[in-house]
Design a protein around this motif. Structure first.
Motif, PDB file in Angstrom:
ATOM      1  N   LEU A  57       0.863  -1.179   0.000  1.00 33.29           N
ATOM      2  CA  LEU A  57       0.000   0.000   0.000  1.00 33.29           C
ATOM      3  C   LEU A  57       0.901   1.231   0.000  1.00 33.29           C
ATOM      4  CD1 LEU A  57      -2.601  -1.027   2.729  1.00 33.29           C
ATOM      5  CD2 LEU A  57      -2.727  -1.398   0.257  1.00 33.29           C
ATOM      6  N   CYS A  58       0.680   2.120  -0.944  1.00 32.38           N
ATOM      7  CA  CYS A  58       1.509   3.318  -1.084  1.00 32.38           C
ATOM      8  C   CYS A  58       0.651   4.569  -1.040  1.00 32.38           C
ATOM      9  CB  CYS A  58       2.266   3.282  -2.414  1.00 32.38           C
ATOM     10  SG  CYS A  58       3.337   1.843  -2.583  1.00 32.38           S
ATOM     11  N   LYS A  59       1.267   5.678  -0.676  1.00 30.68           N
ATOM     12  CA  LYS A  59       0.508   6.920  -0.548  1.00 30.68           C
ATOM     13  C   LYS A  59       0.173   7.544  -1.893  1.00 30.68           C
ATOM     14  CE  LYS A  59       4.269  10.189  -0.190  1.00 30.68           C
ATOM     15  NZ  LYS A  59       4.750  11.392   0.444  1.00 30.68           N
ATOM     16  N   ASP A  60       0.853   7.101  -2.957  1.00 31.63           N
ATOM     17  CA  ASP A  60       0.580   7.658  -4.283  1.00 31.63           C
ATOM     18  C   ASP A  60       1.022   6.661  -5.350  1.00 31.63           C
ATOM     19  OD1 ASP A  60       3.403   7.954  -4.648  1.00 31.63           O
ATOM     20  OD2 ASP A  60       3.339   9.937  -3.739  1.00 31.63           O
ATOM     21  N   LEU A  61       1.013   7.108  -6.605  1.00 30.58           N
ATOM     22  CA  LEU A  61       1.349   6.224  -7.730  1.00 30.58           C
ATOM     23  C   LEU A  61       2.752   6.458  -8.280  1.00 30.58           C
ATOM     24  CD1 LEU A  61      -2.102   6.459  -9.517  1.00 30.58           C
ATOM     25  CD2 LEU A  61      -1.238   4.585  -8.098  1.00 30.58           C
ATOM     26  N   ALA A  62       3.570   7.242  -7.585  1.00 30.01           N
ATOM     27  CA  ALA A  62       4.926   7.526  -8.054  1.00 30.01           C
ATOM     28  C   ALA A  62       5.735   6.247  -8.242  1.00 30.01           C
ATOM     29  CB  ALA A  62       5.632   8.468  -7.080  1.00 30.01           C
ATOM     30  N   ILE A  63       5.455   5.242  -7.448  1.00 32.11           N
ATOM     31  CA  ILE A  63       6.153   3.965  -7.523  1.00 32.11           C
ATOM     32  C   ILE A  63       6.005   3.326  -8.911  1.00 32.11           C
ATOM     33  CG2 ILE A  63       4.219   2.578  -6.656  1.00 32.11           C
ATOM     34  CD1 ILE A  63       6.275   1.037  -4.942  1.00 32.11           C
ATOM     35  N   ALA A  64       4.903   3.572  -9.577  1.00 37.62           N
ATOM     36  CA  ALA A  64       4.670   3.005 -10.913  1.00 37.62           C
ATOM     37  C   ALA A  64       5.450   3.751 -11.983  1.00 37.62           C
ATOM     38  CB  ALA A  64       3.181   3.044 -11.251  1.00 37.62           C
ATOM     39  N   ARG A  65       5.775   5.020 -11.736  1.00 38.55           N
ATOM     40  CA  ARG A  65       6.472   5.849 -12.722  1.00 38.55           C
ATOM     41  C   ARG A  65       7.984   5.800 -12.586  1.00 38.55           C
ATOM     42  NH1 ARG A  65       2.102   9.022 -11.019  1.00 38.55           N
ATOM     43  NH2 ARG A  65       3.453  10.203  -9.627  1.00 38.55           N
TER      44      ARG A  65
END
Length: 108
Positions: free
Chosen positions: A30-38
């Protein structure tokens, strides 16, 4: 992170390390945003380790609202995580549910 690595050590753990280790342990991330995908390196680790990642569709939320979005979406997250193996990153937003986010790996 603090539970897995200890409070002092968790601040120095590279994202690529915790993503891989948590995934290999069977955890859903679970992450606070979608930056991990970018992020190219993090996306590669997600892809190579078959991670199942859920990130909030809006990063500007206050902590209490972030927690509520996850609580409001809990049933959908559990259903998706148990039905679909990784790798994937899903955007979480209670108004529309879950949507698959584009993963920056493998390169197009």
């Amino acid at each position: 992170m603090d539970e897995r690595y200890g409070k002092a050590r968790s601040q120095g753990i590279q994202d690529s390390q915790w993503i891989e280790e948590a995934t290999l342990a069977g955890d859903v991330l679970l992450c606070k945003d979608l930056a991990i995908a970018r992020n190219a390196l993090e996306a590669q680790v997600i892809y190579m380790s078959n991670a199942r990642v859920f990130g909030l569709a809006r990063a500007s939320l206050r902590g209490v609202v972030m927690a509520q979005w996850y609580l409001d979406s809990e049933a959908k997250i559990v259903q998706a995580a148990t039905r679909a193996s990784g790798p994937y990153v899903m955007a979480v937003n209670p108004s529309y549910g879950l949507r698959r986010a584009r993963l920056a790996y493998p390169p197009s």
